[in-house]
Design an enzyme around this catalytic site. Structure first.
Site, PDB file in Angstrom:
ATOM      1  N   ASP A 305       0.836  -1.046  -0.016  1.00 34.53           N
ATOM      2  CA  ASP A 305      -0.065   0.006  -0.036  1.00 34.53           C
ATOM      3  C   ASP A 305       0.995   1.086   0.219  1.00 34.53           C
ATOM      4  O   ASP A 305       1.991   1.178   0.296  1.00 34.53           O
ATOM      5  CB  ASP A 305      -1.027  -0.074   1.185  1.00 34.53           C
ATOM      6  N   TRP A 306       0.455   2.383  -0.303  1.00 41.88           N
ATOM      7  CA  TRP A 306       1.321   3.586  -0.606  1.00 41.88           C
ATOM      8  C   TRP A 306       1.982   3.909   0.826  1.00 41.88           C
ATOM      9  O   TRP A 306       1.314   4.561   1.499  1.00 41.88           O
ATOM     10  CB  TRP A 306       0.295   4.798  -1.085  1.00 41.88           C
TER      11      TRP A 306
END
Ligand SMILES: *[C@@H]1O[C@H](CO)[C@@H](O)[C@H](O)[C@H]1NC(C)=O
Ligand SMILES: *[C@@H]1O[C@H](CO)[C@@H](O)[C@H](O)[C@H]1NC(C)=O
Ligand SMILES: *[C@@H]1O[C@H](CO)[C@@H](O)[C@H](O)[C@H]1NC(C)=O
Ligand SMILES: *[C@@H]1O[C@H](CO)[C@@H](O)[C@H](O)[C@H]1NC(C)=O
Ligand SMILES: *[C@@H]1O[C@H](CO)[C@@H](O)[C@H](O)[C@H]1NC(C)=O
Ligand SMILES: *[C@@H]1O[C@H](CO)[C@@H](O)[C@H](O)[C@H]1NC(C)=O
Ligand SMILES: *[C@@H]1O[C@H](CO)[C@@H](O)[C@H](O)[C@H]1NC(C)=O
Ligand SMILES: *[C@@H]1O[C@H](CO)[C@@H](O)[C@H](O)[C@H]1NC(C)=O
Ligand SMILES: *[C@@H]1O[C@H](CO)[C@@H](O)[C@H](O)[C@H]1NC(C)=O
Ligand SMILES: *[C@@H]1O[C@H](CO)[C@@H](O)[C@H](O)[C@H]1NC(C)=O
Ligand SMILES: *[C@@H]1O[C@H](CO)[C@@H](O)[C@H](O)[C@H]1NC(C)=O
Ligand SMILES: *[C@@H]1O[C@H](CO)[C@@H](O)[C@H](O)[C@H]1NC(C)=O
Length: 816
Positions: A305-306
């Site tokens: 995920d970012w």
């Protein structure tokens, strides 16, 4: 089940190069000593295991139909320099929300990764589909597939190679979670089917799907670490919340939908922000290497995920294959240049820390789905118009000179709005309908009430919790830009004009809840008052309450004083408590969730009976907020780095499983939803004689995507007759729940959804429906055997129209 080679681990061969934080960080749970190098001890696995390390990271074999693509990916990878390999695994700022650099020498134009599950977040001239919670409420496989397919065609036409979705978690362990609407149902079985259909649809359209978020990501609060403000944002004050759960719950609840995703050949999975049993999900070798890549046989790549990457070597050894957004690294709310990977990865290979074979496998995993889906030939270029809409990495942050070809501002909508309108109506759950309130029969005097009924006054880009406008989508990475938004006010008004009706509207909740109501509908009593209420929820924070926003209850109270036929419609992220539901003047209630761009037309179609509602709740509506279990961890009393702990003590008692286990009355149960007709269900019959040779544990066939294929074999089939007993045609959604025998371990929920169908029935018509149960559907996860086991003794198979409305039962033992 093959477990990692602990002898090798203990010898130190594998351990040496790995950062000490690789797999485990100590967690503060009395009585459970922490040790990083720990042989598999199944007693420790349950409850609340410190998972053993799962090393090394298994290589993809392209199983399940990817064999040719794998060969091409290997060949392709062999042509890369070490530095190019490092950058294929590491994102870069660019036009898309995630970008892999082009390699012009090989005619590779890079990869474009885009949000999200309801639309193309950075897309002009694109559609806003029904949200995922809406799609789940349809209980309609065909709708789910078509939605995924259509969404993907739009992404493809704008040049996205990867859609960041669908979402198999959050599952909605707590209804307060801010992202439940981005996911599907608070039930692993229904969510699993939603995942599978959506992924098949997306990938049939040629775009890679990304199943997220792996795993046990059930709250937004403290999902990321908090960092010291004045250091270089690398020192934790407190680490992200740790979801602590036992092995059985992990398998039967949270991992279940991801098994469906793997089985659907999903290209990629996204590891989540939270820690799991003490270790970051993106550097947890047991989760990624053992459970995902070995047990579930996942052949694609794991993407962070970012900003969920918290290490270089450790995350790589633990099985993560791509870091995003890469060149920019997110620390809490701060973006800094540089990456744990990228140049650092090149260095780690050069100095012998990361074996080149591991990096090669990362690239092969990334490129196999690319070749499998034919993304190397005639794939549309990235539309330059997506760049300026990129809030994560706007054009002035791009390091690489991105070149655009092809036209810009492409209109990719096609005729999708028609489909979205139908999907919106098919997703609207009718919760209450008394005194024949609905469908509307040519009312002559209509009053439309509430700030959710009209147009958005603040523009198209969805400001947080905006006051005026129908809430058809919400915020965060799942936010959408509407090129068109049908409002209830417009749709109902134009519809009413055909009947010569008068329509009065009153959209200011502040005024409605003041004293000025009665003057509105003088001199005559309205035929119907349609009250539109909304509830916002968004990524980045959790819900504070489950009531409707903008004083929704008071709006209803104000209206029912004067209006004997009040219909309440909600546009909401998920569960709301509905204290007005028993009021005699509230004659009907509909939950329309976030229905996308055709919100108004879709609800008008249902209100006027052009569409007979068939949707069912994919979660429980309780009487009181305090009735829900599994509260989020919203604060910790201490300052320790690792003090944020969320104990999944409810184990399998998630959603309706909890309410059923404790006989707690609910206002509207899971699976509930009314129709304008009525149905009955009879003659539930087992059509396969109990397989005489069924074994308790599955035969071990070679693992395929989805795990041991034996788990997916049909072992038991039931049929039932469903009849339309009312006066109009409509869809029935018969459901099958399984009660396990007493020999199943303690904590097994009383009823678990294991089958459903959606069947069209003309009035008076009867059809036979079939429920096929797979081995997994009648097994529990045996933590000691580390396998799925069918318990001995009698099962109860319960068929009906909700989790609390069983019309017929069959009791049978499956084992001799
Ligand atoms: C497994 O763990 C339990 C609980 O800590 C302990 O009592 C038991 O001796 C362990 N078994 C082995 C084989 O190490
Ligand atoms: C490998 O790639 C080269 C260069 O593109 C190509 O000539 C060759 O045919 C490829 N081999 C296979 C097995 O795909
Ligand atoms: C922050 O980074 C700068 C430059 O990279 C360095 O000089 C400084 O010492 C760092 N500060 C801390 C507290 O790490
Ligand atoms: C390498 O990693 C460190 C953090 O460990 C980071 O500060 C640095 O910017 C990275 N280098 C590159 C070239 O990304
Ligand atoms: C190898 O390089 C990586 C990345 O820069 C670094 O984290 C690691 O400490 C280095 N190891 C050795 C033994 O030099
Ligand atoms: C809504 O009503 C309140 C109270 O009368 C008023 O202050 C507010 O400006 C109104 N909002 C709009 C958009 O008219
Ligand atoms: C219901 O509505 C009627 C008007 O139709 C009103 O007279 C009555 O007081 C309302 N009932 C309640 C309980 O508010
Ligand atoms: C936590 O930090 C606060 C302020 O930073 C301090 O006042 C407090 O004493 C600390 N508490 C503990 C238990 O360390
Ligand atoms: C009930 O279903 C079974 C299996 O389909 C069928 O054989 C039987 O005829 C049905 N009985 C009735 C009364 O419909
Ligand atoms: C069980 O029986 C079925 C049909 O009778 C057969 O197809 C299957 O191969 C058998 N399975 C085993 C494990 O013997
Ligand atoms: C189902 O509906 C049929 C037709 O109305 C009726 O004859 C039958 O008794 C009903 N069965 C049940 C169990 O309600
Ligand atoms: C089916 O079994 C459940 C208990 O699991 C019971 O509550 C229900 O009354 C039964 N329904 C029928 C139609 O037998």
């Amino acid at each position: 089940m093959k477990v990692p080679d602990y002898a090798l681990l203990l010898s130190g061969l594998l351990l040496a190069p790995v950062d000490a934080s690789t797999c485990q960080t100590p967690i503060d749970h009395p009585g459970e000593p922490f040790s990083y190098v720990q042989p598999l001890n199944t007693t420790i696995l349950s409850p609340y295991g410190h998972y053993p390390a799962g090393l090394p990271s298994p290589k993809t074999k392209g199983k399940g139909g990817w064999e040719n693509a794998l060969a091409r990916a290997k060949n392709w990878t062999a042509q890369l320099t070490l530095e190019e390999k490092s950058w294929v695994a590491t994102g870069q700022p660019g036009p898309c929300v995630g970008n892999v650099l082009p390699i012009p020498r090989l005619n590779f134009s890079g990869l474009c990764l885009q949000n999200g599950p309801q639309c193309l977040e950075q897309g002009d001239y694109s559609s806003v589909f029904v949200s995922s919670v809406s799609a789940a409420a349809s209980w309609d496989r065909d709708l789910l597939y078509k939605r995924g397919y259509a969404l993907a065609t739009e992404h493809k036409a704008k040049g996205s190679h990867v859609i960041l979705g669908p979402i198999g978690g959050p599952l909605g362990r707590s209804p307060y979670d801010g992202r439940t609407w981005e996911g599907f149902a608070t039930d692993p079985y229904l969510t699993g089917i939603c995942m599978e259909e959506t992924i098949l649809g997306m990938q049939d359209a040629g775009v890679q799907a990304n199943a997220k978020h792996f795993i046990a990501y059930e709250q937004e609060t403290q999902r990321n670490p908090t960092y010291a403000p004045d250091a270089n944002a690398t020192t934790y004050i407190q680490d992200s919340v740790s979801s602590n759960l036992d092995d059985r719950t992990l398998h039967e609840i949270y991992m279940w939908p991801f098994a469906n995703a793997a089985r659907a050949r999903v290209a990629s999975m996204m590891c989540s922000y939270n820690r799991v049993n003490g270790s970051h999900a993106c550097q947890n070798s047991y989760l990624l290497n053992h459970l995902l890549k070995t047990e579930l046989g996942f052949q694609g790549y794991v993407m962070s995920d970012w900003g969920a990457t918290h290490s270089g070597v450790a995350s790589i050894e633990s099985g993560m294959d791509m870091t995003m957004p890469g060149g920019f690294t997110l620390y809490g709310e701060l973006w800094t240049e540089g990456s744990f990977w990228g140049k650092n990865l090149t260095e780690a290979v050069n100095n012998g820390t990361v074996p080149i074979a591991r990096l090669d496998d990362m690239i092969v995993r990334i490129m196999t789905p690319y070749f499998w889906l034919g993304q190397d030939t005639h794939y549309p270029s990235v539309d330059s118009s997506v760049g300026p809409l990129n809030v994560d990495s706007p054009p002035d942050t791009w390091l690489y000179p991105w070149k655009f070809t092809g036209s810009s501002n492409r209109d990719v909508r096609g005729n999708h709005s028609q489909m979205i309108r139908a999907h919106g109506a098919a997703s609207t759950v009718l919760l209450k309908n008394e005194r024949n309130a609905l469908p509307l029969r040519k009312p002559r005097n209509i009053v439309i009430v509430g700030n959710d009924a009209g147009p958005v006054l603040q523009g198209a880009s969805n400001p947080d919790e905006f006051e005026y406008g129908v809430l058809a989508n919400s915020g965060g990475s799942g936010a959408c830009r509407f090129s068109f938004l049908s409002t209830p006010l417009d749709a109902i008004t134009s519809r009413a004009r055909k009947d010569g009706a008068i329509v009065q509207h009153w959209l200011n909740n502040t005024q409605i809840t003041g004293n000025s109501m009665p003057s509105l509908w003088n001199p005559e009593q309205p035929d119907v008052c349609l009250v539109f209420l909304k509830a916002w929820a968004s990524e980045g924070s959790d819900r504070q309450y489950l009531e409707l926003d903008w004083n929704g209850n008071a709006v209803v109270e104000a209206v029912v004083k004067y209006c004997g036929n009040t219909v309440v419609i909600t546009h909401s992220a998920g569960a709301n408590v509905l204290p007005f539901a028993d009021h005699p003047n509230v004659t009907a209630i509909l939950a329309a969730h976030y229905p996308g761009e055709e919100a108004g037309n879709a609800i008008a179609d249902v209100l006027y009976g052009d569409v007979n509602p068939s949707a069912k709740l994919p979660y429980v509506i309780a009487y009181n907020e305090s009735d829900y279990n599994a509260p989020l961890t919203t604060a910790v009393q201490t300052n320790g780095t690792y003090d944020w702990q969320s104990w999944f003590d409810e184990e399998l008692e998630v959603g309706y499983r909890y309410f059923d286990a404790h006989d707690i009355p609910v206002r509207y149960e899971f699976g509930f939803g009314l129709s304008y007709t009525t149905f009955n269900l009879t003659n539930l019959t087992a059509t396969t004689p109990v397989a005489t040779n069924l074994t308790a544990l599955p035969e071990h066939r070679p693992v395929q995507p989805g795990g041991n294929p034996t788990l997916w074999d049909t072992v038991y089939t039931l049929t039932a007759e469903v009849r339309n007993t009312g006066t109009v045609d409509g869809y029935a959604i018969p459901q099958l729940y399984v009660g396990y025998p007493d020999s199943a371990p303690a904590g097994t929920p009383p009823s678990q959804l294991r089958g459903f169908d959606k069947v069209w029935l003309a009035k008076g018509q009867t059809k036979q429906v079939t429920f096929e149960l797979m081995r997994r559907d009648v097994s529990y996860w045996d933590v000691v055997a580390q396998d799925w086991r069918i318990p001995t003794g009698g099962f109860t198979f319960k068929a009906g129209f909700s989790s609390r409305d069983f019309r017929a039962n069959v009791t049978a033992a499956l084992l001799r």
